[in-house]
Motif scaffolding. Structure first.
Motif, PDB file in Angstrom:
ATOM      1  N   ALA A 116       0.910  -1.243  -0.011  1.00 24.29           N
ATOM      2  CA  ALA A 116       0.177  -0.001  -0.019  1.00 24.29           C
ATOM      3  C   ALA A 116       0.761   1.242   0.083  1.00 24.29           C
ATOM      4  O   ALA A 116       0.560   2.238  -0.623  1.00 24.29           O
ATOM      5  CB  ALA A 116      -0.672  -0.012   1.255  1.00 24.29           C
ATOM      6  N   SER A 117       1.978   1.221   0.820  1.00 28.58           N
ATOM      7  CA  SER A 117       3.062   2.497   0.562  1.00 28.58           C
ATOM      8  C   SER A 117       3.601   2.417  -0.687  1.00 28.58           C
ATOM      9  O   SER A 117       4.156   3.688  -1.109  1.00 28.58           O
ATOM     10  CB  SER A 117       3.854   2.199   1.900  1.00 28.58           C
ATOM     11  OG  SER A 117       3.517   2.079   3.206  1.00 28.58           O
ATOM     12  N   THR A 118       3.729   1.496  -1.377  1.00 32.53           N
ATOM     13  CA  THR A 118       4.467   1.845  -2.769  1.00 32.53           C
ATOM     14  C   THR A 118       3.435   2.118  -3.855  1.00 32.53           C
ATOM     15  O   THR A 118       3.823   2.694  -5.032  1.00 32.53           O
ATOM     16  CB  THR A 118       5.138   0.432  -2.970  1.00 32.53           C
ATOM     17  OG1 THR A 118       4.166  -0.637  -3.299  1.00 32.53           O
ATOM     18  CG2 THR A 118       5.976   0.005  -1.987  1.00 32.53           C
ATOM     19  N   ARG A 119       2.299   1.798  -3.673  1.00 26.21           N
ATOM     20  CA  ARG A 119       1.031   2.138  -4.824  1.00 26.21           C
ATOM     21  C   ARG A 119       1.432   3.576  -5.568  1.00 26.21           C
ATOM     22  O   ARG A 119       1.523   3.536  -6.610  1.00 26.21           O
ATOM     23  CB  ARG A 119      -0.181   1.935  -4.412  1.00 26.21           C
ATOM     24  CG  ARG A 119      -1.178   1.975  -5.226  1.00 26.21           C
ATOM     25  CD  ARG A 119      -2.582   1.688  -4.978  1.00 26.21           C
ATOM     26  NE  ARG A 119      -2.962   0.641  -4.324  1.00 26.21           N
ATOM     27  CZ  ARG A 119      -3.236   0.541  -3.038  1.00 26.21           C
ATOM     28  NH1 ARG A 119      -3.370   1.515  -2.100  1.00 26.21           N
ATOM     29  NH2 ARG A 119      -3.321  -0.718  -2.078  1.00 26.21           N
ATOM     30  N   PRO A 120       1.280   4.594  -4.673  1.00 27.87           N
ATOM     31  CA  PRO A 120       1.322   5.988  -5.253  1.00 27.87           C
ATOM     32  C   PRO A 120       2.755   6.279  -6.017  1.00 27.87           C
ATOM     33  O   PRO A 120       2.651   7.066  -7.006  1.00 27.87           O
ATOM     34  CB  PRO A 120       0.920   7.029  -3.987  1.00 27.87           C
ATOM     35  CG  PRO A 120       0.346   6.352  -3.009  1.00 27.87           C
ATOM     36  CD  PRO A 120       1.263   4.956  -3.207  1.00 27.87           C
ATOM     37  N   ILE A 121       3.578   5.836  -5.413  1.00 26.32           N
ATOM     38  CA  ILE A 121       5.099   5.854  -6.178  1.00 26.32           C
ATOM     39  C   ILE A 121       4.922   5.125  -7.387  1.00 26.32           C
ATOM     40  O   ILE A 121       5.487   5.499  -8.165  1.00 26.32           O
ATOM     41  CB  ILE A 121       6.139   5.410  -4.888  1.00 26.32           C
ATOM     42  CG1 ILE A 121       5.942   5.850  -3.723  1.00 26.32           C
ATOM     43  CG2 ILE A 121       7.431   5.724  -5.484  1.00 26.32           C
ATOM     44  CD1 ILE A 121       6.825   5.214  -2.549  1.00 26.32           C
ATOM     45  N   LEU A 122       4.491   3.905  -7.414  1.00 31.28           N
ATOM     46  CA  LEU A 122       4.656   3.060  -8.588  1.00 31.28           C
ATOM     47  C   LEU A 122       3.751   3.865  -9.612  1.00 31.28           C
ATOM     48  O   LEU A 122       3.938   3.983 -10.949  1.00 31.28           O
ATOM     49  CB  LEU A 122       3.889   1.759  -8.438  1.00 31.28           C
ATOM     50  CG  LEU A 122       4.973   0.734  -7.488  1.00 31.28           C
ATOM     51  CD1 LEU A 122       4.069  -0.427  -7.168  1.00 31.28           C
ATOM     52  CD2 LEU A 122       6.055   0.341  -8.324  1.00 31.28           C
TER      53      LEU A 122
END
Length: 373
Positions: free
Chosen positions: A362-368
């Motif tokens: 969930a923490s990486t989703r916006p970055i991806l």
């Protein structure tokens, strides 16, 4: 984004706390508002999930869950299309609020329908369908808002804390389920859930008005800028390949989620618990899981992402779940299928899947999604 307060404005203990959670002083207000919005909204959705799951399993069992997944995917896709369409007509700061309210208000109709004997069965099915569909919409709303409020460097630090609002909500809502069932009953949990989701919409309204400069005023201008950016980059091979791979990853991750959830709820149904016992167990499981997720998200996620990289962190979910799933299968084969060993193995698998999915992934989703126009 302009910092709201300089670092020296905070007392020393607060500065040490910010350092512990890897947050800068200028990001505090935005992060806290996003955290508050996501926490209260997630509390309402958690109560909705537990109530709808208990009522659905009691009435239908787990056999109809695959149909729920299929139809909810279609509804979720339709809601996402509506989300995109609304951005062409209304300013984005109003779109995120309307979507948030749209997720909450049908709960009033569900509660009304449960009180009518002829509609109760249909409402239980539709309620479970709606709950599955709006989870993705809520995550989309959160990611879009966060990407407007934070730049790429800020979001690596702030988003793990923002997304931990869901985990704190799991702790509070999970451990409160048993008490609330005695006080208000499982049907009235829908009214409580609706109230908290509307409160979350109110916080989102305040946030969108306070930071108007972060949201486009003109939907037409926003569309033109988006189209211009997309036209300039859509035909580049690496971007197109990245979109295909990212889309495939999240499709497979969602399929994995449905497979584990189906086995989890099927095993829970096979234990022949009452509807209140199912709701209480789900609440206890959610609360215990939330404590583990909260500690991970506050003190581990952002640093792990910065040190090991986004893609390494993202691959932990399929890797760990595959290993544990195979181990559970081998342990259960000598046993009687459906016995205690399989039940415990599925619970452990569900625990690990949700722990990694709603913390690191969930923490990486916006970055991806940042490189995509």
């Amino acid at each position: 984004m302009t910092s709201q307060l300089p670092s020296q404005s905070f007392p020393a203990p607060v500065q040490r706390l910010l350092q512990a959670i890897n947050l800068r002083s200028g990001e505090v207000e935005r992060t806290l508002l996003m955290f508050a919005f996501y926490t209260v909204t997630s509390m309402g959705m958690s109560w909705l999930e537990v109530s709808s799951a208990a009522l659905f399993l009691d009435l239908y069992g787990a056999a109809l869950l695959p149909w729920i997944y299929i139809f909810s995917a279609l509804i979720g896709f339709s809601l996402s299309a509506i989300y995109t369409w609304m951005q062409r007509i209304f300013p984005l700061r109003w779109v995120i609020v309307v979507i948030s309210l749209m997720m909450a208000l049908p709960l009033l109709a569900f509660r009304w329908g449960l009180g009518l004997p002829l509609l109760a069965g249909v409402m239980v099915f539709v309620m479970r369908l709606w709950m599955e569909a709006i989870y993705g919409l809520n995550d989309l709303n959160l990611s879009v808002t966060a990407n407007q409020l934070f730049n790429i460097r800020e979001i690596k630090r702030a988003f793990p804390l923002v997304s931990s609002g869901n985990l704190l909500a799991d702790v509070f809502s999970g451990f409160s389920i048993a008490l609330l069932l005695r006080l208000v009953g499982i049907e009235n949990m829908l009214l409580l859930a609706c109230g908290f989701m509307v409160l979350g919409s109110g916080i989102l309204t305040y946030l969108s008005q306070t930071y108007q400069h972060a949201f486009p005023d003109s939907p037409k201008r926003q569309l033109e800028e988006t189209n211009a950016s997309f036209s300039a980059r859509r035909f580049r091979g690496p971007v197109r390949q990245y979109i295909v791979l990212l889309f495939s990853f999240f499709v497979l991750a969602q399929v994995l989620l449905y497979l584990i959830e189906f086995q989890y709820l099927d095993q829970l149904t096979s234990q022949e618990f009452s509807v209140n016992a199912i709701a209480s167990f789900l609440g206890l499981f959610t609360g215990s899981l939330g404590l583990m997720q909260l500690a991970t998200q506050w003190f581990t996620s952002s640093r792990l992402i910065e040190r090991t990289g986004v893609f390494t962190v993202t691959m932990l979910l399929p890797g760990v779940v595959s290993l544990v799933g195979l181990a559970s299968l081998f342990v259960s084969l000598p046993m009687v299928i459906g016995g205690t060993a399989l039940f415990i193995g599925v619970i452990v698998l569900k625990f690990l899947d949700e722990w990694l999915r709603y913390t690191l992934v969930a923490s990486t989703r916006p970055i991806l999604f940042q490189p995509i126009p």
